[in-house]
Design an enzyme around this catalytic site. Structure first.
Site, PDB file in Angstrom:
ATOM      1  N   CYS A   1     -46.999  16.189   2.825  1.00 48.80           N
ATOM      2  CA  CYS A   1     -46.099  16.698   1.797  1.00 48.80           C
ATOM      3  C   CYS A   1     -45.032  15.646   1.544  1.00 48.80           C
ATOM      4  O   CYS A   1     -44.715  14.846   2.432  1.00 48.80           O
ATOM      5  CB  CYS A   1     -45.476  18.016   2.254  1.00 48.80           C
ATOM      6  SG  CYS A   1     -44.364  18.778   1.045  1.00 48.80           S
TER       7      CYS A   1
ATOM      8  N   HIS B   1     -43.411  23.616   3.111  1.00 49.32           N
ATOM      9  CA  HIS B   1     -42.557  24.266   2.105  1.00 49.32           C
ATOM     10  C   HIS B   1     -41.678  25.353   2.724  1.00 49.32           C
ATOM     11  O   HIS B   1     -41.207  26.254   2.021  1.00 49.32           O
ATOM     12  CB  HIS B   1     -43.387  24.836   0.947  1.00 49.32           C
ATOM     13  CG  HIS B   1     -43.971  23.768   0.085  1.00 49.32           C
ATOM     14  ND1 HIS B   1     -44.666  24.029  -1.075  1.00 49.32           N
ATOM     15  CD2 HIS B   1     -43.956  22.416   0.203  1.00 49.32           C
ATOM     16  CE1 HIS B   1     -45.063  22.889  -1.624  1.00 49.32           C
ATOM     17  NE2 HIS B   1     -44.639  21.909  -0.860  1.00 49.32           N
TER      18      HIS B   1
ATOM     19  N   TYR C   1     -37.391  24.693  -1.267  1.00 47.49           N
ATOM     20  CA  TYR C   1     -38.218  25.904  -1.327  1.00 47.49           C
ATOM     21  C   TYR C   1     -37.543  27.097  -0.653  1.00 47.49           C
ATOM     22  O   TYR C   1     -37.909  28.245  -0.921  1.00 47.49           O
ATOM     23  CB  TYR C   1     -39.581  25.650  -0.680  1.00 47.49           C
ATOM     24  CG  TYR C   1     -40.482  24.791  -1.521  1.00 47.49           C
ATOM     25  CD1 TYR C   1     -41.274  25.338  -2.529  1.00 47.49           C
ATOM     26  CD2 TYR C   1     -40.527  23.405  -1.334  1.00 47.49           C
ATOM     27  CE1 TYR C   1     -42.093  24.546  -3.314  1.00 47.49           C
ATOM     28  CE2 TYR C   1     -41.340  22.604  -2.116  1.00 47.49           C
ATOM     29  CZ  TYR C   1     -42.121  23.182  -3.105  1.00 47.49           C
ATOM     30  OH  TYR C   1     -42.920  22.390  -3.888  1.00 47.49           O
TER      31      TYR C   1
END
Length: 421
Positions: free
Chosen positions: A164, A194, A244
């Site tokens: 990520c 996230h 997030y």
């Protein structure tokens, strides 16, 4: 060295190509294969990719193919960056959850579950074909939801690591604020994909001085603005959450915002149309500035670093990856996939020790890990009841009436992608 990108027709790909070109000493790619079923997109992206390599003097060869088996044959590493259903499916993921008063987002909540259900079977099929063709290849997954997809791959016995760009984005941002090189910034990064928190920012490495409190004191306003959270919230948490976390910490506010403006999917779809038009210009030989607005900042640098480490050619000794827990976070199952700093090498990834995690964060991690377990079961085996249970377990849903309504909508909007529906 041969690398294959599955989903090579993505508008993201020139970002990746630019990184391969600039960082060729770290990752000396001799052959790069772009695989994608969309022939027209593949031709446009492949043409620009070759021009980028040529402009930067990269001697590597770039080929394109719609044939997955041919593309992965002999590859040392396979990067997955696909979107099952395209932007049209993303548009649905971001809108129908709002009808039930829940966040509409492509990687978390009900929309994230829909994406997982569409994606996991496709990725596992690709991985099996990679294993048959080249069982020694590493699979690097950038396909969302990364945590669930990576867990599916690892559970099936594949050589896989999830990637990520959230952590590298924070590293670069903090380095600018501190006036140091990004290589000098080591993050105490902990959580799930996230769903992460920066609990420390160290200078020089894992044992370096922690300057997180200095960052929050001197630059808290700027950091809070980027996260769209009030500065006092960061001060009370004492950490920097990923952006997030706003879906959890300000759920109702986010739902109101999402319902009052065009979806991110609509914005991205328009952007992709323009990017593809630009990619078709034979004079274009670098990634356009517009690509920065598409998302995925620093993805290429993170991907190069990870591939170099796994293939033994260098890369940073410690990198933030998605990998098996194996006792790193004792409050989670060993087979959970966590996102933490890890030592990276040809034998794989080994998470670094993590100090005791505040219950405020550990509790949410445990909740979402339980959801991810149920989500993966639903993705592998199907069934309305499994979908309902996964939604009921998700903290962004959590009420049976919401879960019932969302289950019906999820199945209705994704029937063509669900073999069991």
């Amino acid at each position: 060295m041969k690398l294959t990108v599955v989903g090579g027709g993505s508008t993201y790909t020139p970002e990746l190509i630019d990184g391969f070109a600039r960082l060729r000493d770290t990752l000396p790619v001799e052959e790069l294969v772009l695989v994608d079923p969309a022939a027209e997109r593949l031709e446009l992206v492949g043409g620009l990719a070759r021009r980028i390599f040529a402009k930067q003097g990269h001697p590597g060869r770039i080929t394109t193919t719609q044939d997955l088996d041919a593309g992965v044959d002999g590859a040392d590493a396979v990067l997955l960056q696909l979107r099952v259903g395209g932007q049209a499916a993303r548009q649905q993921d971001e809108t129908w959850p709002l009808e039930c008063g829940c966040v509409g987002q492509e990687t978390t909540g009900a929309g994230g579950l829909a994406k997982a259900l569409r994606t996991v079977p496709v990725v596992l099929d690709i991985a099996e074909r990679v294993r048959r063709t080249n069982p020694d290849a590493w699979i690097i997954d950038f396909t969302n939801p990364v945590g669930i997809v990576t867990r599916a791959l690892l559970q099936a016995g594949h050589k896989a690591v999830g990637l990520c760009n959230v952590a590298i984005g924070f590293q670069r941002k903090f380095a600018r604020l501190l006036g140091v090189s990004p290589a000098d910034v080591h993050l105490d990064h902990v959580g799930l994909n996230h769903l992460t928190w920066e609990t420390g920012v160290r200078l020089g490495g894992p044992e370096g001085e922690d300057v997180l409190s200095k960052l929050l004191s001197e630059h808290g306003e700027a950091i809070a603005a980027d996260l769209r959270l009030p500065r006092p919230v960061l001060e009370r948490l004492g950490v920097v959450p990923s952006y997030y976390l706003r879906y959890f910490y300000a759920h109702d506010e986010v739902v109101r915002e999402l319902g009052s403006k065009p979806s991110r999917a609509a914005e991205v779809a328009a952007m992709e149309t323009e990017l593809l038009r630009m990619y078709g210009d034979p004079a274009l030989d670098e990634k356009p500035e517009l690509l920065a607005k598409r998302g995925g900042a620093y993805y290429s640098e993170a991907a190069v670093d990870l591939a170099a480490g796994l293939l033994g050619g260098g890369g940073s000794p410690y990198q933030v990856v998605n990998t098996l827990n194996r006792g790193t976070l004792p409050f989670l199952p060993d087979d959970a996939v966590i996102e933490v700093q890890a030592a990276v090498g040809p034998k794989g990834t080994t998470p670094l020790p993590v100090p005791a995690v505040d219950p405020l964060f550990a509790g949410l991690m445990a909740n979402v890990t339980a959801y991810e377990d149920l989500a993966l079961t639903a993705a592998l085996h199907g069934g309305r009841e499994r979908v309902f249970k996964a939604l009921l377990a998700h903290p962004l849903v959590g009420q049976y009436a919401y879960a019932e309504g969302l289950t019906d909508r999820l199945i209705a909007h994704n029937r063509e992608h669900l073999a069991w529906a």
